[in-house]
Design an enzyme around this catalytic site. Structure first.
Site, PDB file in Angstrom:
ATOM      1  N   TYR A 186      33.653  19.715  24.630  1.00  0.00           N
ATOM      2  CA  TYR A 186      34.077  20.857  23.810  1.00  0.00           C
ATOM      3  C   TYR A 186      32.880  21.394  23.047  1.00  0.00           C
ATOM      4  O   TYR A 186      32.151  20.621  22.427  1.00  0.00           O
ATOM      5  CB  TYR A 186      35.175  20.448  22.824  1.00  0.00           C
ATOM      6  CG  TYR A 186      36.389  21.342  22.993  1.00  0.00           C
ATOM      7  CD1 TYR A 186      36.287  22.709  22.745  1.00  0.00           C
ATOM      8  CD2 TYR A 186      37.609  20.832  23.432  1.00  0.00           C
ATOM      9  CE1 TYR A 186      37.387  23.537  22.938  1.00  0.00           C
ATOM     10  CE2 TYR A 186      38.703  21.664  23.619  1.00  0.00           C
ATOM     11  CZ  TYR A 186      38.580  23.010  23.374  1.00  0.00           C
ATOM     12  OH  TYR A 186      39.648  23.836  23.564  1.00  0.00           O
ATOM     13  N   GLU A 219      32.700  24.745  20.952  1.00  0.00           N
ATOM     14  CA  GLU A 219      32.931  26.062  20.329  1.00  0.00           C
ATOM     15  C   GLU A 219      31.712  26.436  19.502  1.00  0.00           C
ATOM     16  O   GLU A 219      31.152  25.592  18.804  1.00  0.00           O
ATOM     17  CB  GLU A 219      34.148  26.006  19.405  1.00  0.00           C
ATOM     18  CG  GLU A 219      35.469  26.072  20.148  1.00  0.00           C
ATOM     19  CD  GLU A 219      36.644  26.035  19.188  1.00  0.00           C
ATOM     20  OE1 GLU A 219      37.762  26.283  19.644  1.00  0.00           O
ATOM     21  OE2 GLU A 219      36.457  25.761  17.992  1.00  0.00           O
ATOM     22  N   ASP A 246      28.419  48.127  33.441  1.00  0.00           N
ATOM     23  CA  ASP A 246      29.159  46.997  34.012  1.00  0.00           C
ATOM     24  C   ASP A 246      28.552  46.720  35.384  1.00  0.00           C
ATOM     25  O   ASP A 246      28.986  47.265  36.393  1.00  0.00           O
ATOM     26  CB  ASP A 246      30.653  47.326  34.110  1.00  0.00           C
ATOM     27  CG  ASP A 246      31.459  46.131  34.604  1.00  0.00           C
ATOM     28  OD1 ASP A 246      30.853  45.073  34.868  1.00  0.00           O
ATOM     29  OD2 ASP A 246      32.691  46.259  34.711  1.00  0.00           O
ATOM     30  N   THR A 278      28.827  39.693  36.210  1.00  0.00           N
ATOM     31  CA  THR A 278      29.358  38.418  36.671  1.00  0.00           C
ATOM     32  C   THR A 278      28.166  37.590  37.153  1.00  0.00           C
ATOM     33  O   THR A 278      27.088  38.121  37.414  1.00  0.00           O
ATOM     34  CB  THR A 278      30.328  38.583  37.859  1.00  0.00           C
ATOM     35  OG1 THR A 278      29.617  39.199  38.933  1.00  0.00           O
ATOM     36  CG2 THR A 278      31.530  39.433  37.487  1.00  0.00           C
ATOM     37  N   LYS A 289      28.713  36.984  42.087  1.00  0.00           N
ATOM     38  CA  LYS A 289      28.710  37.925  43.215  1.00  0.00           C
ATOM     39  C   LYS A 289      27.358  37.802  43.933  1.00  0.00           C
ATOM     40  O   LYS A 289      27.019  36.710  44.356  1.00  0.00           O
ATOM     41  CB  LYS A 289      29.079  39.314  42.730  1.00  0.00           C
ATOM     42  CG  LYS A 289      30.535  39.341  42.196  1.00  0.00           C
ATOM     43  CD  LYS A 289      31.033  40.676  41.682  1.00  0.00           C
ATOM     44  CE  LYS A 289      32.462  40.529  41.165  1.00  0.00           C
ATOM     45  NZ  LYS A 289      32.975  41.751  40.508  1.00  0.00           N
ATOM     46  N   ARG A 291      31.383  30.995  39.239  1.00  0.00           N
ATOM     47  CA  ARG A 291      32.311  32.030  38.804  1.00  0.00           C
ATOM     48  C   ARG A 291      32.228  32.176  37.290  1.00  0.00           C
ATOM     49  O   ARG A 291      32.485  31.210  36.561  1.00  0.00           O
ATOM     50  CB  ARG A 291      33.712  31.591  39.233  1.00  0.00           C
ATOM     51  CG  ARG A 291      34.826  32.585  39.082  1.00  0.00           C
ATOM     52  CD  ARG A 291      35.941  32.246  40.039  1.00  0.00           C
ATOM     53  NE  ARG A 291      35.436  32.420  41.397  1.00  0.00           N
ATOM     54  CZ  ARG A 291      35.262  33.601  41.984  1.00  0.00           C
ATOM     55  NH1 ARG A 291      35.609  34.719  41.372  1.00  0.00           N
ATOM     56  NH2 ARG A 291      34.776  33.685  43.199  1.00  0.00           N
TER      57      ARG A 291
HETATM   58  C1  LIG Z   1      34.011  41.897  39.610  1.00  0.00           C
HETATM   59  C2  LIG Z   1      33.986  42.937  38.542  1.00  0.00           C
HETATM   60  C3  LIG Z   1      34.550  42.679  37.273  1.00  0.00           C
HETATM   61  C4  LIG Z   1      35.377  41.485  36.958  1.00  0.00           C
HETATM   62  O1  LIG Z   1      34.917  40.234  37.206  1.00  0.00           O
HETATM   63  P1  LIG Z   1      35.944  39.012  37.156  1.00  0.00           P
HETATM   64  O2  LIG Z   1      35.053  37.825  37.115  1.00  0.00           O
HETATM   65  O3  LIG Z   1      36.787  39.108  38.390  1.00  0.00           O
HETATM   66  O4  LIG Z   1      36.768  39.156  35.930  1.00  0.00           O
HETATM   67  C5  LIG Z   1      34.417  43.661  36.301  1.00  0.00           C
HETATM   68  N1  LIG Z   1      33.794  44.813  36.547  1.00  0.00           N
HETATM   69  C6  LIG Z   1      33.245  45.095  37.748  1.00  0.00           C
HETATM   70  C7  LIG Z   1      32.554  46.395  37.949  1.00  0.00           C
HETATM   71  C8  LIG Z   1      33.339  44.166  38.790  1.00  0.00           C
HETATM   72  O5  LIG Z   1      32.821  44.463  39.978  1.00  0.00           O
END
Ligand SMILES: *Cc1c(COP(=O)(O)O)cnc(C)c1O
Length: 413
Positions: A60, A62, A206, A232, A235, A241
């Site tokens: 843990y 936090e 994003d 993320t 990817k 993840r």
């Molecule tokens: C994949 C993605 C997310 C979300 O990612 P998660 O890990 O599935 O929550 C947010 N914004 C964009 C543009 C993405 O391609």
């Protein structure tokens, strides 16, 4: 074969819980024996999997390194500092928060850091490749903020910059979001910065999809332009993840507080350790070569699909991602995806700009990790088109897929 690639747990799991162990082996077999073309997926390394399966999962933690709400954090603090330092150096960012549990959590935290409920936000509309967190009514974003969608040009499929500027001037948003789940071209971050500055908005990039290409120098970086970059780690970046936020030093404290305690609880230290491993891998020349190959392969795949008669959105790609309308082959995206799934070719449907039917979204991140390159992309495109047209029956297609992927095991023994 080890079921988790985490040496300290694999054999124990197989002995103690054969039922679950068999499920894990079954999924590993599925991933190795079918073709992984989902644009958001990849194969992370055995080292990343080992960190995920480590005893850090018990801890843990936090808070942040040096300021935790729990005792016994002195070692995981080192892991998180390492992940943060590696992320900062990899992306040239002043500040990195590596605690976001997912890409969506990172976006939620970015909004929490910069916005108040009811604020106006400009983002790519969902029919054009916006993510759920960019204003979907089914998501917190659409419920708590007033989203104004911009779109893409009907002819070219490219982001409509004139519309972005006009909407920004009309609506004076508090933030502008750039980033997409399906846009195959580079995003002009300098343009978005200029518009954001003109109307006094924050710019949130994003970059969940292209951040791995950015790490490998195969795509432009949003870091010099955006106030906050959400991403993320699983990817193209090929880590565990999870999510991550990059920003300038002046927003560091607001971003950190927006992640914890505002939107999350305890940090997942095993995942953060695995992120550190992935950032380390992404800083190598081998990863830069990988990122460039991902793009080269996607370009070939897009061209080969176009040769087969599919209509490729924007006419090609700059990234790992290809979207295409299989309509000219006689079926829509949904039917095509079903036929391809039966043939062992795993990919997604996506919205097609300015169309009622759905298209196909493919990516080259996973197959490139396996070692496939241009030649295999041509083979994939030909097989895909044959299956979608109904010319190659699924049993034969499955055999060809097995033959193809058999030469490229994602986790060689
Ligand atoms: C994949 C993605 C997310 C979300 O990612 P998660 O890990 O599935 O929550 C947010 N914004 C964009 C543009 C993405 O391609």
């Amino acid at each position: 074969m080890s079921v988790t690639h985490a040496p300290q747990t694999a054999d124990v799991l197989a002995r103690q819980d054969p039922e679950l162990a068999e499920i894990l082996l079954g999924e590993l077999h599925r991933q190795s024996s079918t073709l992984q073309l989902i644009a958001a997926e990849n194969f992370c390394s055995p080292a990343v999997l080992a960190a995920l399966g480590s005893a850090l999962a018990n801890k843990y933690a936090e808070g942040y390194p040096g300021a935790r709400h729990h005792g016994g954090c002195e070692i995981v603090d080192v892991a998180e500092r390492l992940a943060v330092d590696r992320a900062k150096s990899l992306f040239g960012a002043e500040h990195a928060n590596v605690q976001s549990h997912s890409g969506s959590s990172a976006v939620l935290a970015a909004y929490a850091a910069l916005l108040r409920p009811g604020d106006t936000v400009l983002a790519l509309g969902l029919p054009y490749g916006g993510h759920l967190t960019h204003g979907s009514p089914a998501n917190f974003s659409g419920r708590w903020f007033d989203f104004v969608p911009y779109g893409v040009d009907a002819e070219t499929g490219l982001i409509d910059h004139d519309q972005v500027r006009t909407l920004a001037r009309t609506h004076r948003p508090k933030a502008i979001v750039c980033g997409s789940i399906a846009y195959p071209r580079h995003i002009d971050y300098a343009f978005f910065r200029e518009v954001a500055d003109e109307v006094g908005a924050y710019l949130i990039a994003d970059a969940a999809h292209p951040i791995g290409l950015v790490a490998g120098g195969a795509a432009p970086s949003p870091v010099p332009y955006a106030d906050v970059v959400c991403a993320t780690t699983h990817k193209v970046l090929r880590g565990p993840r999870g999510g991550m936020i990059l920003c300038g030093g002046e927003l560091a404290e607001r971003v950190d507080r927006a992640v914890f305690p505002f939107t999350q609880g305890g940090a997942q230290m095993h995942t953060i350790a695995a992120k550190a491993v992935a950032f380390g891998e992404a800083a190598t020349p081998a990863f830069a070569a990988y990122a460039h190959q991902v793009v080269a392969s996607a370009r070939i795949l897009a061209a080969a699909l176009a040769d087969e008669g599919l209509v490729v959105t924007t006419g090609g790609t700059d990234t790992h991602l290809v979207t295409a309308d299989p309509g000219p082959l006689g079926v829509d995206g949904r039917t095509a995806r079903g036929r391809l799934a039966a043939a062992g070719m795993v990919l997604d449907c996506c919205a097609l700009p300015h169309a009622d039917t759905r298209g196909l979204r493919l990516g080259t991140a996973a197959v490139t990790t396996q070692g496939m390159a241009e030649k295999e992309m041509e083979r994939i495109a030909a097989l895909l088109a044959g299956v979608v047209r109904g010319e190659v029956e699924s049993v034969r297609a499955r055999e060809e897929v097995r033959d193809l992927v058999g030469g490229f095991p994602p986790y060689p023994a």
